[in-house]
Design a protein around this motif. Structure first.
Motif, short mmCIF file in Angstrom:
data_model
loop_
_atom_site.label_atom_id
_atom_site.label_comp_id
_atom_site.label_asym_id
_atom_site.label_seq_id
_atom_site.Cartn_x
_atom_site.Cartn_y
_atom_site.Cartn_z
N UNK A 74 0.83 -1.21 0.00
CA UNK A 74 0.00 0.00 0.00
C UNK A 74 0.86 1.26 0.00
N UNK A 75 1.89 1.27 0.82
CA UNK A 75 2.77 2.45 0.89
C UNK A 75 3.36 2.72 -0.50
N UNK A 76 3.82 1.68 -1.18
CA UNK A 76 4.37 1.85 -2.53
C UNK A 76 3.31 2.35 -3.50
N UNK A 77 2.13 1.75 -3.44
CA UNK A 77 1.05 2.12 -4.36
C UNK A 77 0.57 3.55 -4.13
N UNK A 78 0.38 3.93 -2.87
CA UNK A 78 -0.12 5.27 -2.56
C UNK A 78 0.92 6.33 -2.86
N UNK A 79 2.20 5.98 -2.82
CA UNK A 79 3.26 6.94 -3.13
C UNK A 79 3.29 7.32 -4.60
N UNK A 80 2.66 6.49 -5.45
CA UNK A 80 2.61 6.81 -6.87
C UNK A 80 1.19 6.77 -7.44
N UNK A 81 0.20 6.60 -6.57
CA UNK A 81 -1.21 6.55 -6.96
C UNK A 81 -1.46 5.49 -8.03
N UNK A 82 -0.82 4.33 -7.84
CA UNK A 82 -0.97 3.24 -8.80
C UNK A 82 -0.61 1.91 -8.14
N UNK A 83 -1.38 0.85 -8.44
CA UNK A 83 -1.06 -0.46 -7.88
C UNK A 83 0.00 -1.21 -8.69
N UNK A 84 0.39 -0.68 -9.84
CA UNK A 84 1.34 -1.37 -10.71
C UNK A 84 2.69 -1.58 -10.03
N UNK A 85 3.21 -2.80 -10.14
CA UNK A 85 4.51 -3.18 -9.58
C UNK A 85 4.61 -2.98 -8.07
N UNK A 86 3.51 -3.20 -7.37
CA UNK A 86 3.52 -3.05 -5.91
C UNK A 86 3.20 -4.36 -5.18
N UNK A 104 -6.83 4.56 -4.74
CA UNK A 104 -5.77 4.90 -5.69
C UNK A 104 -6.33 5.69 -6.87
N UNK A 105 -7.51 5.32 -7.33
CA UNK A 105 -8.17 6.07 -8.41
C UNK A 105 -8.46 7.49 -7.93
N UNK A 106 -8.98 7.63 -6.69
CA UNK A 106 -9.28 8.95 -6.14
C UNK A 106 -8.01 9.80 -6.01
N UNK A 107 -6.94 9.19 -5.55
CA UNK A 107 -5.67 9.91 -5.45
C UNK A 107 -5.26 10.44 -6.81
N UNK A 108 -5.28 9.56 -7.81
CA UNK A 108 -4.85 9.94 -9.15
C UNK A 108 -5.74 11.06 -9.72
N UNK A 109 -7.05 10.91 -9.57
CA UNK A 109 -7.99 11.93 -10.08
C UNK A 109 -7.76 13.30 -9.43
N UNK A 110 -7.36 13.28 -8.17
CA UNK A 110 -7.13 14.54 -7.45
C UNK A 110 -5.70 15.04 -7.58
N UNK A 111 -4.86 14.30 -8.29
CA UNK A 111 -3.46 14.70 -8.48
C UNK A 111 -2.63 14.59 -7.21
N UNK A 112 -3.01 13.66 -6.33
CA UNK A 112 -2.34 13.51 -5.04
C UNK A 112 -1.61 12.17 -4.94
#
Length: 193
Positions: A74-86, A104-112
């Motif tokens: 989760x820490x890896x995924x949330x740090x880049x707003x993506x589950x890829x390679x985590x 993760x989708x919400x993070x990406x949509x909000x640019x966070x």
């Protein structure tokens, strides 16, 4: 951040855990305790990996290893707003995976993104090896004080409401999927720890 977004973020933080709330919420999830626990070597998630004369103790060790792997992913995924390679899907299944992916989708949509690390103090509070699938429950104090919501492009910290919980009790349900333990659900309680 707008008042609406700040309100959504607060609501998410109160329900976050192991991640975590619904799509559209600006995310920051969490962990608590002494940081030393985060650096322990991970055991294999496979029940056959650790043999002990006490099946309950073996199961507890495996469940905790999966839970820590889940948080590392989760820490890896949330740090880049993506589950890829985590490897998030290696540790999370069912509702837990769905919540994390929505956040993760919400993070990406909000640019966070979320930088830093939560602190965890997990304890296995129940194990049932008699049923199929096998089940376990973890209770954790999740501390997100040093896990910061930031703008992905600028790195600027997103201001969050001061009244939000930064340390909270979370209940985690873990069960076997095939022969492997996986986190299947997380529920943050609206109380501090």
């Amino acid at each position: 951040m707008s008042i609406s977004t700040a309100h959504d973020t607060t609501r998410w933080l109160r329900r976050a855990v192991v991640v975590t709330t619904a799509l559209g919420v600006a995310v920051t999830a969490a962990g608590c305790g002494s940081g030393d626990e985060e650096k322990k070597p991970k055991a294999s998630a496979s029940p056959s990996a650790t043999k002990s004369s006490d099946p309950q103790a073996t199961a507890k060790a495996e469940v905790l290893a999966v839970y820590r792997g889940y948080w590392d992913a989760q820490v890896k995924a949330y740090a880049k707003a993506s589950p890829l390679d985590t490897d998030l899907d290696k540790y999370a299944f069912d509702k837990a995976l769905g919540k994390a992916e929505s956040e993760l989708v919400a993070l990406k949509l909000n640019g966070n993104v979320i930088k830093g690390e939560p602190k965890l103090s997990p304890e296995v509070t129940a194990v049932n090896l008699e049923e199929s699938p096998k089940k376990a429950t973890i209770t954790d104090c999740v501390d997100v004080t040093n896990w910061k919501l930031v703008k992905a492009k600028s790195g600027d910290e997103v201001k969050l409401p001061k009244e939000r919980l930064t340390r909270f009790v979370t209940t985690i349900n873990v069960r076997t999927v095939g022969d492997k333990w996986m986190v299947v659900d997380t529920q943050q309680q609206d109380r501090t720890c």
